[in-house]
Design a protein around this motif. Sequence first.
Motif, PDB file in Angstrom:
ATOM      1  N   VAL A 100       0.821  -1.204   0.000  1.00 43.09           N
ATOM      2  CA  VAL A 100       0.000   0.000   0.000  1.00 43.09           C
ATOM      3  C   VAL A 100       0.859   1.259   0.000  1.00 43.09           C
ATOM      4  O   VAL A 100       1.909   1.324   0.644  1.00 43.09           O
ATOM      5  N   SER A 101       0.384   2.258  -0.723  1.00 44.98           N
ATOM      6  CA  SER A 101       1.073   3.539  -0.778  1.00 44.98           C
ATOM      7  C   SER A 101       0.704   4.424   0.406  1.00 44.98           C
ATOM      8  O   SER A 101      -0.392   4.325   0.965  1.00 44.98           O
ATOM      9  N   GLN A 102       1.600   5.319   0.748  1.00 42.52           N
ATOM     10  CA  GLN A 102       1.307   6.312   1.770  1.00 42.52           C
ATOM     11  C   GLN A 102       0.138   7.201   1.347  1.00 42.52           C
ATOM     12  O   GLN A 102      -0.546   7.782   2.190  1.00 42.52           O
ATOM     13  N   ARG A 103      -0.125   7.267   0.045  1.00 48.46           N
ATOM     14  CA  ARG A 103      -1.251   8.054  -0.449  1.00 48.46           C
ATOM     15  C   ARG A 103      -2.572   7.556   0.144  1.00 48.46           C
ATOM     16  O   ARG A 103      -3.419   8.343   0.563  1.00 48.46           O
ATOM     17  N   LEU A 104      -2.772   6.225   0.133  1.00 51.38           N
ATOM     18  CA  LEU A 104      -4.005   5.676   0.687  1.00 51.38           C
ATOM     19  C   LEU A 104      -4.027   5.823   2.199  1.00 51.38           C
ATOM     20  O   LEU A 104      -5.093   6.028   2.790  1.00 51.38           O
ATOM     21  N   GLU A 106      -6.039  17.637 -11.304  1.00 50.86           N
ATOM     22  CA  GLU A 106      -6.657  18.264 -10.129  1.00 50.86           C
ATOM     23  C   GLU A 106      -7.172  17.204  -9.160  1.00 50.86           C
ATOM     24  O   GLU A 106      -7.061  17.364  -7.936  1.00 50.86           O
ATOM     25  N   ILE A 107      -7.695  16.114  -9.690  1.00 52.93           N
ATOM     26  CA  ILE A 107      -8.240  15.057  -8.840  1.00 52.93           C
ATOM     27  C   ILE A 107      -7.148  14.383  -8.021  1.00 52.93           C
ATOM     28  O   ILE A 107      -7.329  14.099  -6.832  1.00 52.93           O
ATOM     29  N   VAL A 108      -6.000  14.130  -8.629  1.00 55.86           N
ATOM     30  CA  VAL A 108      -4.953  13.379  -7.918  1.00 55.86           C
ATOM     31  C   VAL A 108      -3.929  14.275  -7.241  1.00 55.86           C
ATOM     32  O   VAL A 108      -3.062  13.777  -6.510  1.00 55.86           O
ATOM     33  N   ALA A 109      -4.043  15.596  -7.434  1.00 55.79           N
ATOM     34  CA  ALA A 109      -3.042  16.515  -6.866  1.00 55.79           C
ATOM     35  C   ALA A 109      -2.860  16.369  -5.359  1.00 55.79           C
ATOM     36  O   ALA A 109      -1.722  16.441  -4.858  1.00 55.79           O
ATOM     37  N   PRO A 110      -3.944  16.154  -4.560  1.00 49.03           N
ATOM     38  CA  PRO A 110      -3.716  16.017  -3.112  1.00 49.03           C
ATOM     39  C   PRO A 110      -2.865  14.812  -2.736  1.00 49.03           C
ATOM     40  O   PRO A 110      -2.400  14.726  -1.595  1.00 49.03           O
ATOM     41  N   PHE A 111      -2.657  13.909  -3.672  1.00 48.30           N
ATOM     42  CA  PHE A 111      -1.930  12.684  -3.354  1.00 48.30           C
ATOM     43  C   PHE A 111      -0.617  12.585  -4.121  1.00 48.30           C
ATOM     44  O   PHE A 111      -0.039  11.506  -4.265  1.00 48.30           O
ATOM     45  N   ASP A 112      -0.150  13.723  -4.628  1.00 50.31           N
ATOM     46  CA  ASP A 112       1.183  13.790  -5.223  1.00 50.31           C
ATOM     47  C   ASP A 112       2.222  13.823  -4.102  1.00 50.31           C
ATOM     48  O   ASP A 112       1.887  13.849  -2.920  1.00 50.31           O
ATOM     49  N   GLY A 113       3.465  13.856  -4.482  1.00 51.85           N
ATOM     50  CA  GLY A 113       4.526  13.999  -3.487  1.00 51.85           C
ATOM     51  C   GLY A 113       5.241  12.712  -3.161  1.00 51.85           C
ATOM     52  O   GLY A 113       6.074  12.675  -2.253  1.00 51.85           O
ATOM     53  N   TYR A 114       4.942  11.632  -3.893  1.00 45.38           N
ATOM     54  CA  TYR A 114       5.637  10.361  -3.681  1.00 45.38           C
ATOM     55  C   TYR A 114       6.098   9.811  -5.018  1.00 45.38           C
ATOM     56  O   TYR A 114       5.440   9.983  -6.043  1.00 45.38           O
ATOM     57  N   GLU A 115       7.222   9.153  -4.987  1.00 47.53           N
ATOM     58  CA  GLU A 115       7.773   8.502  -6.177  1.00 47.53           C
ATOM     59  C   GLU A 115       7.817   6.994  -5.929  1.00 47.53           C
ATOM     60  O   GLU A 115       8.168   6.549  -4.826  1.00 47.53           O
ATOM     61  N   ASN A 116       7.479   6.226  -6.952  1.00 49.37           N
ATOM     62  CA  ASN A 116       7.453   4.769  -6.836  1.00 49.37           C
ATOM     63  C   ASN A 116       8.416   4.124  -7.818  1.00 49.37           C
ATOM     64  O   ASN A 116       8.537   4.574  -8.964  1.00 49.37           O
ATOM     65  N   VAL A 117       9.066   3.079  -7.361  1.00 50.11           N
ATOM     66  CA  VAL A 117       9.956   2.281  -8.210  1.00 50.11           C
ATOM     67  C   VAL A 117       9.568   0.821  -8.042  1.00 50.11           C
ATOM     68  O   VAL A 117       9.349   0.355  -6.913  1.00 50.11           O
ATOM     69  N   GLU A 139      15.069   9.679  -6.161  1.00 49.62           N
ATOM     70  CA  GLU A 139      16.404   9.213  -5.795  1.00 49.62           C
ATOM     71  C   GLU A 139      16.339   8.256  -4.604  1.00 49.62           C
ATOM     72  O   GLU A 139      16.979   7.198  -4.605  1.00 49.62           O
ATOM     73  N   ARG A 140      15.558   8.617  -3.598  1.00 49.59           N
ATOM     74  CA  ARG A 140      15.461   7.774  -2.407  1.00 49.59           C
ATOM     75  C   ARG A 140      14.754   6.463  -2.719  1.00 49.59           C
ATOM     76  O   ARG A 140      15.167   5.388  -2.259  1.00 49.59           O
ATOM     77  N   ALA A 141      13.691   6.504  -3.519  1.00 51.03           N
ATOM     78  CA  ALA A 141      12.985   5.276  -3.881  1.00 51.03           C
ATOM     79  C   ALA A 141      13.897   4.336  -4.663  1.00 51.03           C
ATOM     80  O   ALA A 141      13.916   3.115  -4.421  1.00 51.03           O
ATOM     81  N   GLU A 142      14.667   4.888  -5.598  1.00 50.34           N
ATOM     82  CA  GLU A 142      15.581   4.052  -6.375  1.00 50.34           C
ATOM     83  C   GLU A 142      16.684   3.482  -5.488  1.00 50.34           C
ATOM     84  O   GLU A 142      17.100   2.325  -5.659  1.00 50.34           O
ATOM     85  N   GLU A 143      17.158   4.269  -4.546  1.00 43.88           N
ATOM     86  CA  GLU A 143      18.190   3.796  -3.623  1.00 43.88           C
ATOM     87  C   GLU A 143      17.700   2.573  -2.848  1.00 43.88           C
ATOM     88  O   GLU A 143      18.409   1.558  -2.736  1.00 43.88           O
TER      89      GLU A 143
END
Length: 478
Positions: free
Chosen positions: A292-296, A381-392, A458-462
């Motif tokens: 699960v993502s931190q978004r949920l 606009e719909i997903v903007a509140p849940f931006d701020g994370y990168e996934n690898v 960068e952190r997700a890839e690390e």
Amino acid sequence: MEVFGSSGVRGVVGDLMTPAFVGRVARAAGAVWRDSHDGPGRPVAALARDTRRTGETFADAAAAGLTSVGLDVHRLGVVPTPGLQAYAESEGVPGLMVTASHNPPEYNGIKLIGGDGIELDRSELERVEAHVRAMRSDGAVGPGYAAWNETGRSRSVGDARRRYVESVVEAVDHGAIAAADLTVALDPGHGAGALTSPDLFRELGCEVVTVNATPDGHFPGRNPEPVPENLGDLGRLVRAADADVGIAHDGDADRAVFYDAAGRPVEGDATLAALAAADLAPGDATVSAVNVSQRLVEAARGADADLELTPIGSTHIITRIEELQAEGTRVPVAGEGNGGVLFPPYRLARDGAYTAARFCELLAGRGDIAGVADGPRTVREIVAPFDGYENVRLNVSHGGGTEREAMLDAIEAHAAAADADVTTIDGYRLDFGDSWVLARESGTEPLVRVYAEAPSRERAEELAHAMRDDILAATNEG
């Protein structure tokens, strides 16, 4: 369980998946359904398939297995998995779906559906699997065949796709969607959704443009998995058509992923979080898998709702939803960030077309999402509140045996050495506060999957590469 993984059984055609094996699974499922049948007349099972090249052959084998133990078979032809589930629920009959979902063309598989339209739970699958394990390849051992004059018969059902499309249209606010005058770019990936989703969105009042919309089991335009590396054509189509949204399905159309108006992919975790935020209320619960993502997490927290985690796979998620509902807890939305979303009040099943229609409702202004204005909205606009994370996400293939064991040992050792909170619901998830990494064995392919999420790429890839490097190092040492 040895036969059924996290979402049915799948394998390479000619290796695990042969007509004989499919026939044995169908015979086993048919025996379980026959023995539990307590209504009038002969027991019935519905049978459908996706567009895979081997689907017709395996559907024939499944029909033979089901009729051999005394079931009549309703053959629906090529239908999305949620279309089979809708038919099973409406007719009150179990179903067998021949599909390998998102797997490559050389794969095929089986999903088993109950008479309520829900995938069989673990206990029912174990009953079927016990029969499969008891059989020899010649069929001489296992559930008994019906007498010659009690074998079942097959008949074709020609309106299953039409009924499915109508059921989705009726279940959403088609007036609001039509009023929004949306242009939808659709990529069903040559799968079963090619025969339903274009009609569905036209009937919802959308202008529809398509790519990879001819049903073809060779999947010439792209592989069935709807991930960005396979969806370049969809991104280009969105831009060329000036579409409001791009929608892609997997092979059996139980998943939906989205592209924005600029032709850029939207993280499935952000989509799930937005859909959840629009539906969750205080005291509700949502259910997702251990990746699960931190978004949920944030969407549930913002709604004052609970978040329950399970092993990866729709069977586990469905089982937990059923448990929560039995306790009196409302679960309006659940699922995974791969596009497999469930809306239990509608049907306890992943449904790509229904998910996409619900997302179009959000575009049309339906649903309250904190931080998102009322009225017509864009995808971003719909997903903007849940931006701020990168996934690898990374895959590491193995050849089974000692190589597989070395990989699993390496994951355990990596987790033991990490300064992180470790969860072992499914594989090893290492939480570092604002970021995490998960490594687990695939339930459908000879792979170890590595997932990572962090505020920066960068952190997700690390995190992901450190886990993968330790896994590969262990196999090289062996």
